[in-house]
Write a protein that holds these residues in place. Structure first.
Motif, short mmCIF file in Angstrom:
data_model
loop_
_atom_site.label_atom_id
_atom_site.label_comp_id
_atom_site.label_asym_id
_atom_site.label_seq_id
_atom_site.Cartn_x
_atom_site.Cartn_y
_atom_site.Cartn_z
N HIS A 1 0.51 -3.16 15.77
CA HIS A 1 0.70 -3.89 17.01
C HIS A 1 1.65 -5.08 16.83
N GLN B 1 8.81 2.02 15.51
CA GLN B 1 10.22 2.15 15.87
C GLN B 1 11.12 2.05 14.64
N SER C 1 -6.84 0.62 5.16
CA SER C 1 -6.02 -0.25 4.33
C SER C 1 -5.38 -1.38 5.14
N LEU C 2 -5.34 -1.23 6.48
CA LEU C 2 -4.82 -2.35 7.29
C LEU C 2 -5.64 -3.61 7.05
N ALA D 1 0.42 0.34 5.28
CA ALA D 1 -0.58 -0.44 6.02
C ALA D 1 0.06 -1.54 6.85
N ARG E 1 6.48 -8.25 3.55
CA ARG E 1 5.22 -8.88 3.91
C ARG E 1 4.45 -9.29 2.66
N PHE F 1 0.80 -3.52 10.21
CA PHE F 1 0.00 -3.70 11.43
C PHE F 1 0.77 -3.12 12.61
N ARG G 1 7.39 1.25 25.13
CA ARG G 1 7.63 1.77 23.79
C ARG G 1 8.84 2.71 23.79
N ASP H 1 -6.53 2.90 10.05
CA ASP H 1 -6.39 3.00 8.61
C ASP H 1 -7.12 1.85 7.94
N PRO I 1 -6.92 -5.67 17.85
CA PRO I 1 -5.69 -5.43 18.61
C PRO I 1 -5.20 -3.98 18.53
N THR I 2 -5.39 -3.33 17.39
CA THR I 2 -4.88 -1.96 17.28
C THR I 2 -5.70 -0.99 18.13
N TYR J 1 -11.30 -12.84 10.50
CA TYR J 1 -9.91 -12.97 10.93
C TYR J 1 -9.24 -11.60 10.97
N PHE K 1 0.83 -1.20 0.00
CA PHE K 1 0.00 0.00 0.00
C PHE K 1 0.86 1.25 0.00
N ARG L 1 8.67 -2.79 16.30
CA ARG L 1 7.35 -2.49 15.77
C ARG L 1 7.46 -1.35 14.77
N PHE M 1 2.58 -12.73 9.17
CA PHE M 1 1.11 -12.70 9.17
C PHE M 1 0.46 -13.60 8.10
N LYS N 1 -7.71 -10.15 14.34
CA LYS N 1 -6.26 -10.13 14.50
C LYS N 1 -5.64 -8.79 14.14
N VAL N 2 -6.36 -7.96 13.40
CA VAL N 2 -5.76 -6.69 12.98
C VAL N 2 -6.48 -5.50 13.60
N ALA O 1 -5.17 -4.93 3.58
CA ALA O 1 -3.88 -5.62 3.49
C ALA O 1 -4.03 -7.05 3.99
N ALA O 2 -4.75 -7.20 5.10
CA ALA O 2 -4.95 -8.54 5.64
C ALA O 2 -5.74 -9.40 4.66
#
Lengths: 377, 598
Positions: free
Chosen positions: A105, A149, B486-487, A101, A162, A103, B587, B484, B508-509, B500, A97, A146, A114, B504-505, B490-491
């Motif tokens: 987390h 970072q 597009s996340l 995009a 990916r 993830f 973080r 976003d 969690p975010t 799913y 993308f 992540r 993934f 999973k995406v 993307a999955a």
């Protein structure tokens, strides 16, 4: 516009069948035509770039290929399999993308892992493949960070990693370098090409940047208003643009509306504004056409000399004389603009102390017949 | 290269189109998803139809029947109940008393809130943020606990009267009259008023008053002729908002006002408990209409409902650029602010000492120290049963609210092509905030009685869900809106199914926001007493049990329960903040992004 774009078939050797076949792909939304019956063939392992301004339909085409947009009509086959109505989950396509995009987390490693989790790849195979991909995109040392970072360039590598992780049949990239600065863009462009060569994956790449398109692609597809305007190698597209849009979009060019009289072979006599005339070559696309024509000359093909002298090389026709009104140092060259009565403003690029070069100087200028191309407006 | 052409150039910086193209993604599983959204629509229609709209319609129909019975036959409609509100001397007194109490409370609140908000708007962030948190803290403490504290603070032997006597003013009757009600209301309203005024004030550019002074205005003239007109809309809106909230108050007048200080809400409650619906339902309808109009006007004036979003977020905080010089104004502002914060904190802090005195009745000051009352509170079956019910209801509400909020938020997002449907849906979700809670209480009491589910555990859960959903939805929708899109796509391209990808995406975010939203829903249900009061008889929830005990006399056990109620909410809040800060620290510990060139 009824110009038939050069189809990919012309480029293809007879022995090789196209891997991706796009036929009459059409997409409309809310009364706007995003894609206007587009056809394109892509060979296996080829790197093809869709180049065009925003709104030209290039991103729509990519999203349709990925299965994220349903086309209004038309078909797409990959490796002989019709995927037009398949959901994205079943297409075996990797998509990078524009904003990556990633993830947020998950670490770089987990992001690349993934698709294997989704497909329930056996643990040992998944681990091996993820390690291999991390190596390929040179992220092994940063695998456990992540996305927040990682720098923009590193994020971009994760996104590419990916997308190819599950060994898709086709890799699609949607302006993946748009968010990066110029230097990094060049560097990562080469990286992407290297990864693509090493994996041999068939790739479609979307960009609005002609430099990116030229340095990376086997072939370039120039698009505008949902149509394909030209398909060809970067060199073909640059030196033999099919029309003034392509000529303009892929680089600097001088364009003048002309009337023509047929000459010998593919050459013709072009006349600008009823006075200045010169010999030029005709693009094959203009034959039998009945619309406005322009003469296109790239600035680096324009020669200048002092009015008292003769042309610096045989074959250069004297077209007009004028005054240098702008002169700009560009590093490896100097750009000048000559203002003349019949041609208006003409841009030229001068190298290695070519003269005259200063503002206010009088010059004659011209070009070789083979470097002036008559193309449809 | 030079620029010889003016035609579109490929190398120019094309504005990066963030996110997906506007035409929405193709939906290979479209049919399956539309089944899902139809199901959601049916569930929502049933939930809001039975537990929100029907109760209100039921009240309206009863108000139109002379005997207060339910009838949907227009030929039997009469306005006699409404006429009685203005002709019956007793009812007129209730109406007048409600309006006067609300108006007085609103004006006192404004007088205290204005200087506080003004000072906060002119302080640097490091100062204004702690003040802001202190002002908001009472939101986290159950209203019942605060009312209990006032009951003890203001009692004839309480510390306030003790102080009044010591200063020679003499003891005053501060409870079970409108004085008590007003004190309680001001305490409740202050944070709301400060919030709205602060939002308006922090958006005012100080260079405007500076400009006025440079044109020859005195400070006072600049304040009056430039500053006040700039925030006039917000002032009027805030006054209206607070007045409307105050007229709908039930618990405060019921506890601090006592039986003689009757307001519309307490009147409605006592009447309905005796199945006397006539004038009570007419009062209810008047209250509802006044609330709707009041909120609509106030929302427009303060910009809280404007399309541009909440004004708190649009405020650029420019006002803090100009500090107030030291002088009588500054001293005065600080004095009021400190008084306000003391007034907000006093009842909260006061509960703890009451809970550890050794005497079996509450005496001030408490003597000795014992935790026996906590032991009693945690072992007495009445309280443990209530505790258990509150926890199970709260958990169920939290789960239901989060699931519904996620589903609705995602569904609303797919309706971009239908803005009117979108805004209707969202307003229905937010509507329960506007409706005075006493109306929902009696309405659902009525409806659940008719369909025979009154007093059931899940009947209570569903009503509490409707009450908690606005807050949950606000948090969840905002968090999901930041994900976003597009996340997810993307999955999908990597083979993930819609479910799913969601699990999973997406989830969690937004996990921190979802946890926070669940917490809000739990607390909303945990603290809610009015609806629960009408929904329970023997199997009370904790706040209802607390309310009943308050009515029957004070004891240190109540103080201990109050302390526990507060501690739980404060602990949950602290746990949430701790999780957040550990997250951000973890973080921060990991190395920063390496330099982009490599």
């Amino acid at each position: 516009m009824t110009i038939e774009p050069k189809t990919a078939d012309a480029e293809m050797t007879n022995t090789e069948l196209p891997f991706i076949e796009i036929r009459q792909l059409h997409h409309e939304y809310g009364g706007i035509t995003a894609l206007d019956s587009v056809s394109l063939d892509v060979r296996s392992g080829e790197f093809v770039t869709l180049l065009g301004p925003s709104g030209s339909g290039k991103s729509s085409m990519l999203h349709i290929l990925a299965g994220l947009i349903d086309p209004t009509s038309g078909t797409i086959t990959i490796g002989g399999r019709d995927i037009t109505r398949l959901p994205p989950q079943k297409r075996q396509i990797g998509l990078v993308f524009q904003n990556y995009a990633l993830f947020p987390h998950l670490t770089a490693r987990e992001n690349i892992r993934f698709p294997h989790n989704v497909r329930k790849t056996p643990e040992d195979k998944a681990v091996a493949r993820v390690a291999e991909v991390l190596e390929l995109v040179e992220l092994t040392a940063l695998a456990d960070r992540r996305p927040d970072q990682l720098s923009g360039g590193q994020q971009q590598r994760v996104a590419v990693g990916r997308a190819i992780s599950a060994m898709p049949e086709v890799l699609l990239l949607d302006e993946p370098l748009g968010a990066l600065d110029r230097r990094l863009r060049q560097q990562l462009g080469h990286e992407i090409r290297r990864v693509q060569r090493e994996t041999g994956i068939t790739t479609l790449y979307v960009t609005h940047d002609q430099e990116e398109a030229f340095t990376m692609s086997d072939r370039v597809v120039v698009m505008n208003h949902g149509e394909i305007r030209q398909v060809g190698t970067p060199e073909e597209v640059y030196t033999r643009p099919s029309d003034s849009f392509v000529a303009n979009f892929v680089g600097e060019v001088n364009l003048w509306p002309v009337t023509t009289e047929a000459g010998a072979g593919s050459s013709a006599t072009a006349t600008i504004a009823g006075s200045a005339s010169f010999t030029a070559s005709c693009a094959p696309t203009i034959h039998g056409m009945d619309h406005a024509l322009v003469a296109a000359v790239r600035p680096e093909r324009v020669w200048v000399w002092r009015p008292d002298d003769s042309a610096p090389r045989p074959g250069i026709q004297h077209v007009d004389s004028g005054v240098i009104v702008e002169s700009t140092f560009l590093g490896n060259s100097r750009g000048i603009v000559v203002e003349s009565e019949r041609l208006g403003r003409t841009t030229a690029l001068l190298y290695d102390g070519e003269e005259p070069r200063d503002r206010g100087e009088l010059v004659s200028f011209g070009w070789e017949a083979k470097h002036a191309l008559i193309i449809p407006e | 290269m030079t620029t010889a052409t003016d035609a579109p150039r490929g190398t120019g910086p094309e504005p990066p189109a963030v996110g997906p193209p506007k035409w929405l993604p193709a939906n290979p599983t479209r049919s399956r998803r539309s089944v899902g959204s139809t199901l959601l629509l049916v569930v929502l229609a049933a939930l809001y139809g039975v537990f929100f709209f029907w109760p209100l319609v039921s009240i309206a129909s009863r108000s139109l029947s002379a005997g207060g019975t339910q009838s949907y036959d227009p030929s039997t409609f009469s306005l006699v109940n409404y006429a009685r509100l203005f002709t019956d001397a007793l009812l007129r007194d209730v109406l007048v008393n409600t309006v006067i109490t609300a108006a007085v409370s609103t004006l006192i609140t404004f007088a205290l809130a204005f200087p506080t908000a003004y000072l906060m708007s002119r302080l640097q962030r490091s100062m204004s943020t702690p003040l802001f948190m202190m002002v908001l803290l009472p939101f986290w403490v159950s209203i019942l606990v605060r009312l209990f504290a006032f009951l003890e603070l203001l009692s004839s032997n309480g510390p306030v009267n003790w102080a009044l006597e010591a200063t020679g003013i003499g003891r005053q009757q501060l409870l079970f009259n409108s004085t008590g009600t007003v004190i309680g209301m001001v305490n409740y309203l202050l944070p709301y008023m400060i919030l709205v005024l602060f939002a308006a004030m922090s958006g005012v550019d100080p260079s405007l008053t500076r400009a006025a002074k440079s044109l020859g205005c005195s400070s006072w003239q600049a304040f009056r002729s430039v500053y006040l007109p700039l925030i006039r809309g917000s002032i009027v809106g805030a006054l209206l908002l607070n007045f409307i909230i105050a007229t709908g108050f039930f618990l405060t007048p019921a506890i601090l006002g006592g039986p003689r200080d009757v307001t519309i809400s307490t009147y409605i409650a006592t009447q309905v408990q005796n199945y006397q619906w006539g004038p009570a339902s007419a009062f209810g309808v008047v209250l509802l209409i006044a609330s709707c109009i009041g909120f609509a006007v106030a929302g427009r004036m303060t910009g809280l409902t404007a399309a541009s979003g909440i004004s708190v977020t649009s405020a650029k905080g420019v006002s803090r650029d100009e500090a107030i010089p030291f002088g009588p104004t500054k001293v005065g502002l600080w004095t009021v602010t400190i008084l306000v914060i003391a007034f907000l904190f006093a009842p909260i802090a006061f509960v703890f000492p009451l809970s550890w005195g050794v005497d079996a009745t509450i005496v001030w000051p408490p003597r000795g120290f014992t935790l026996d009352w906590y032991h009693v509170a945690l072992t007495n079956p009445t309280w443990t049963a209530a505790l258990q019910k509150s926890i199970t209801v709260g958990l169920a509400v939290a789960v239901l609210c989060v699931v519904l909020a996620v589903m609705i938020a995602r569904w609303v997002r797919t309706l971009d092509g239908h803005p009117r449907l979108q805004s209707t849906l969202v307003s229905i979700i937010y509507l329960p905030v506007i409706v005075p809670v006493i109306l929902l209480a009696i309405g659902t009491f009525d409806v659940q009685n008719q369909i025979g589910i009154l007093g059931t555990w899940w009947g209570l859960v569903l009503v509490e869900t409707i009450l908690a959903l606005p807050f949950t939805y606000l948090v969840v929708a905002a968090a999901l809106g930041n994900v976003d899109p597009s996340l997810e796509k993307a999955a999908w391209t990597m083979g993930a199914s819609h479910l799913y990808a969601l699990r999973k995406v997406v989830v969690p975010t937004v996990l921190p926001a979802i946890t926070g939203a669940a917490l809000l829903a739990f607390i909303s249900s945990w603290d809610e007493a009015v609806v629960a009061l009408f929904q329970t008889s023997f199997d009370k929830t904790l706040p209802v049990n607390f309310y009943a005990s308050l009515k029957s006399g004070s004891s240190p056990v109540i103080a201990a329960i109050g302390a526990l109620l507060m501690l739980l909410v404060l602990l949950l809040g602290a746990a949430f903040l701790a999780v957040q800060s550990v997250r951000s620290r973890r973080r921060a510990k990991t190395p920063p992004p390496a330099s982009p060139t490599q």
